[in-house]
Design an enzyme around this catalytic site. Structure first.
Site, PDB file in Angstrom:
ATOM      1  CD  GLN A  56     -21.706  31.980  48.074  1.00 42.53           C
ATOM      2  OE1 GLN A  56     -22.371  31.201  47.274  1.00 42.53           O
ATOM      3  NE2 GLN A  56     -21.280  31.445  49.311  1.00 42.53           N
TER       4      GLN A  56
ATOM      5  CG  ASN B 204     -23.985  25.818  56.515  1.00 37.62           C
ATOM      6  OD1 ASN B 204     -23.681  25.384  55.174  1.00 37.62           O
ATOM      7  ND2 ASN B 204     -25.098  25.893  56.612  1.00 37.62           N
ATOM      8  N   GLY B 205     -24.624  23.481  58.805  1.00 33.08           N
ATOM      9  CA  GLY B 205     -25.261  22.300  58.390  1.00 33.08           C
ATOM     10  C   GLY B 205     -26.241  21.701  59.338  1.00 33.08           C
ATOM     11  CG  ASP B 206     -26.964  18.031  59.033  1.00 30.53           C
ATOM     12  OD1 ASP B 206     -27.554  18.447  57.715  1.00 30.53           O
ATOM     13  OD2 ASP B 206     -26.086  17.438  59.293  1.00 30.53           O
TER      14      ASP B 206
ATOM     15  CB  CYS C 113     -19.701  25.364  44.712  1.00 32.68           C
ATOM     16  SG  CYS C 113     -20.965  24.912  43.604  1.00 32.68           S
TER      17      CYS C 113
ATOM     18  CB  ALA D 191     -28.281  26.240  53.975  1.00 27.69           C
ATOM     19  NE  ARG D 192     -29.385  20.547  52.986  1.00 28.60           N
ATOM     20  CZ  ARG D 192     -29.168  19.169  53.641  1.00 28.60           C
ATOM     21  NH1 ARG D 192     -30.062  18.412  52.668  1.00 28.60           N
ATOM     22  NH2 ARG D 192     -28.356  18.802  54.517  1.00 28.60           N
TER      23      ARG D 192
ATOM     24  CE  LYS E 220     -22.247  28.351  52.921  1.00 26.53           C
ATOM     25  NZ  LYS E 220     -21.990  26.790  52.416  1.00 26.53           N
TER      26      LYS E 220
END
Length: 760
Positions: free
Chosen positions: A467, A600-602, A498, A625-626, A537
């Protein structure tokens, strides 16, 4: 390490207050008295009551002093904690000077001497910047760590020799010959920065013919870059014709010798070229056969009747290319056009435009019959000619490499923590697609070794991308071409989401969401320059409540993007609130069929994955991700479709694997150990948020739940649940030995998903 403990994550300043002074109505209700539904509504993890405990009281680590009042009868004593002493900030020059002094000390042993154990093995001898004093190094070296050297399983000796902190486990007589490099370490990792490439980047002599032609066709090159564009085009045509640079004497250097031409300056080349007067006097005296003999004597290929040199492999095409080669007779300052794909030999009008500006035009030195031939060639600029050149450079979408991302488990590019050892851990636990950490385009183009290290790839990463982040189409396109030529990657991802201020203020990252035309230029220029798939992204938008990806997603595929990942938050939202998956579904449904869409997310459990896939079948896959930082075994849970109530011992084994991978990547000497410790602590700042399945009243855990203070089923599980940096350091000491004297750690990133929203 008393000063290493951080403030409790969810409490205010520690103030001693008599509970009797607070009215019952104002006292907060204990969590143990709230039902699971009430706790979930307040985003508090519903931990079983038998595991709850009062939050530990830790000394504050803030710089501001807080008066602590203790009431004893009528007397009130005010105590203030002294503020920590701030260290003096040192300049880069001072830090470099201190680093050089440390290198000369016995602590920094020369690598060549450490590998072989012999002072004579260093090729720099007394001029070496590092110490050659073996006795002083052994006297100051820290004690070896428990365990075996991570390189014992490799063929050959440990590449760190005496400086390895596991030297006691080395086999006697295993010396690394002088001048050899790491065996297994380098063979299992790819995309290392070549020194020759780095020097070209340092001197700003690297050529980007594909990117420059792509930018030219899109009209994105400014007037100041015309000269550089002309050089790239000439280099590309010389290579396409099969010959190198043609000097003033008529001799031709083949393309393989073009690197030697880089050493020549334009001034020297002009001196070697005869002036017009001499050329006119010798025009009728010099025979064609003599010119041919001179060229062949210099080792060139086939020579045609006009005096142009073509390589032997292109002898059959010499006639139709001879006149075009003469237009490129002027030598270039640097010829690295072997990067350029051979162009279709349609007559390009760009050379005619620039030939007026070039002094000592080679056409002046031609014979009369040759001039007539050249004059018969069309020299006017037409749109049809430019369109032909455009088609020769623009790849048909069917010619690009296609990657089927559907239903693959995609580990997101994660800054700082998503390093190569962490990606190896995720690969072992079931990840299918991995991507390197975000690298800044300007730093890559400047040849910064630290930025190029973010592009490293392990052999176990079978589907791997990098990336990059940039603000302008020329910067991004040239970086993509550079990576495509010197690295082994399956795709290149451009970050346009970002939210970090230092990135956005430069016009990159989320700032591109406010400039759709620049987004278009960046994607088009990058995708045209290389055959490697280009993905992007993005976030849903820049400002809260102003989503705009749904209006752009139909164009992403037409601009050249292969796939797009949509993070369901705006830039202004950062990581506050939950991701807007309904908007992600909306974008996926209107996306063209040739564009793969990731959400993407959670995502923190296999149920989250299943729900999103069932709610929107148009999604190709989901990026994690996280969720992978908190529990990297989420990939195993998704593939096995189960909640894994992992034990503390199994989690410790995962940390051991990470440490082993880190020592192989960063080294088993003291410096490598401390680097591994640093990134391990960064990761532990996320893993502490995981709550074991067996301790929850409601499963699965949500990513926005705040874990209360609880005890685990054993001491190790309790230690892993701590949000104190001092406890993270204790875990690192279990794996990497004691920390150095004066060691301090503060996490770089805020791992909490419930931070306050920051304005964009």
């Amino acid at each position: 390490m008393d000063g290493l403990s951080s403030e409790p994550a969810f409490e205010g300043p520690t103030i001693s207050v008599n509970p009797m002074d607070i009215s019952p109505a104002a006292q907060p209700q204990p969590q143990s008295q709230l039902s699971s539904e009430e706790l979930v509504a307040k985003a508090i993890a519903p931990v079983k009551r038998e595991f709850l405990r009062p939050p530990p009281v830790r000394p504050s680590n803030n710089n501001t002093n807080t008066d602590r009042k203790t009431t004893d009868g009528d007397d009130a004593v005010s105590e203030s904690k002294p503020a920590p002493i701030l260290k003096e900030k040192k300049s880069k020059r001072q830090l470099k000077r201190e680093r050089r002094q440390e290198q000369k000390s016995g602590l920094h042993l020369c690598n060549a001497v450490a590998k072989s154990g012999k002072v004579s093995s260093c090729p720099y001898k007394d001029n070496c910047r590092f110490s050659h004093d073996l006795e002083a190094f052994k006297a100051q070296k820290l004690a070896d760590l428990e365990g075996s050297c991570p390189f014992l399983d490799n063929e050959g000796p440990c590449p760190y020799g005496l400086s390895c902190r596991f030297a006691g486990t080395h086999n006697d007589g295993d010396d690394v010959p002088a001048g050899t490099m790491n065996g297994k370490k380098n063979s299992s990792e790819m995309n290392a920065l070549n020194k020759d490439v780095q020097k070209l980047l340092w001197k700003n002599k690297m050529k980007f013919p594909k990117a420059d032609n792509s930018l030219k066709l899109l009209g994105l090159l400014g007037p100041g870059k015309k000269g550089k564009l002309m050089e790239n085009e000439k280099d590309g045509q010389n290579v396409a014709n099969g010959c190198g640079n043609i000097d003033g004497n008529g001799s031709c250097n083949v393309a393989l010798e073009a690197d030697n031409e880089m050493e020549c300056s334009p001034k020297v080349l002009e001196e070697d070229k005869p002036d017009e007067a001499n050329a006119q006097l010798e025009k009728e005296k010099v025979m064609d056969s003599e010119k041919d003999d001179q060229i062949v004597a210099k080792g060139a290929g086939v020579v045609d009747g006009i005096g142009c040199c073509n390589s032997a492999a292109d002898a059959n095409n010499e006639v139709e290319r001879s006149f075009e080669a003469l237009e490129d007779d002027k030598p270039d300052e640097a010829s690295v056009a072997d990067e350029l794909r051979p162009l279709k030999r349609a007559k390009s009008s760009v050379d005619d435009m620039y030939s007026v500006e070039v002094h000592n035009d080679p056409i002046v030195d031609m014979k009369e019959e040759d001039k007539s031939c050249v004059q018969n060639e069309p020299t006017t600029v037409t749109e049809h000619t430019l369109a032909d050149t455009d088609n020769s450079l623009k790849l048909n979408p069917r010619e690009k490499k296609l990657i089927d991302f559907r239903d693959k488990l995609y580990l997101a590019p994660l800054t700082t923590v998503g390093n190569l050892p962490f990606r190896r851990v995720c690969k072992v636990l079931g990840a299918d697609v991995t991507c390197g950490e975000m690298a800044m385009c300007t730093n890559l183009l400047q040849g910064q070794a630290s930025e190029w290290a973010l592009l490293r790839r392990h052999s176990s990463e079978d589907l791997f991308g990098v990336q990059i982040c940039g603000a302008y189409p020329d910067t991004v396109a040239r970086t993509v071409e550079l990576i495509d030529k010197h690295c082994t990657v399956d795709f290149v991802d451009i970050n346009m989401g970002c939210p970090i201020d230092v990135v956005v203020n430069k016009g990159a990252g989320s700032a591109l969401l406010t400039k759709p035309m620049r987004m278009k230029s960046v994607i088009e220029a990058s995708s045209r320059a290389v055959d490697t798939p280009v993905t992007i992204k993005v976030r849903t938008g820049y400002f809260e409540g102003k989503n705009r990806i749904d209006s752009l997603i139909e164009d992403f595929g037409n601009w050249g993007a292969t796939a797009v990942t949509i993070h369901g938050r705006t830039r202004q939202q950062r990581y506050s609130k939950l991701a807007d998956w309904e908007y992600i579904y909306k974008c996926a449904r209107v996306a063209p069929h040739n564009l793969q869409v990731f959400g993407n997310g959670d995502v923190l459990s296999y149920l989250d994955w299943n729900n999103h896939k069932s709610n929107c079948p148009e999604l190709s896959s989901i990026m994690i991700a996280r969720g992978a930082l908190i529990k990297p075994w989420i990939f195993t849970e998704i593939k096995e479709q189960r909640h894994w109530d992992i034990s503390s011992g199994e989690r410790l084994n995962i940390l051991k694997d990470y440490v082993r991978f880190g020592l192989e990547h960063w080294g088993s000497d003291t410096r490598g150990i401390e680097t591994t410790r640093h990134f391990l602590l960064e990761w532990l700042s996320y893993t502490c948020r995981y709550i074991p399945v067996g301790l929850l009243d409601v499963i699965p855990q949500r990513i926005n739940w705040r874990p209360p203070s609880y005890i685990g089923r054993d001491d190790l599980e309790t230690l892993m649940a701590s949000d104190s940096a001092a406890d993270w350091i204790r875990i690192s000491e279990m794996l990497l030995g004691k920390v150095p004297l004066g060691f301090m750690f503060s996490p770089k990133h805020k791992s909490n998903a419930y931070d306050r929203a920051e304005n964009g």
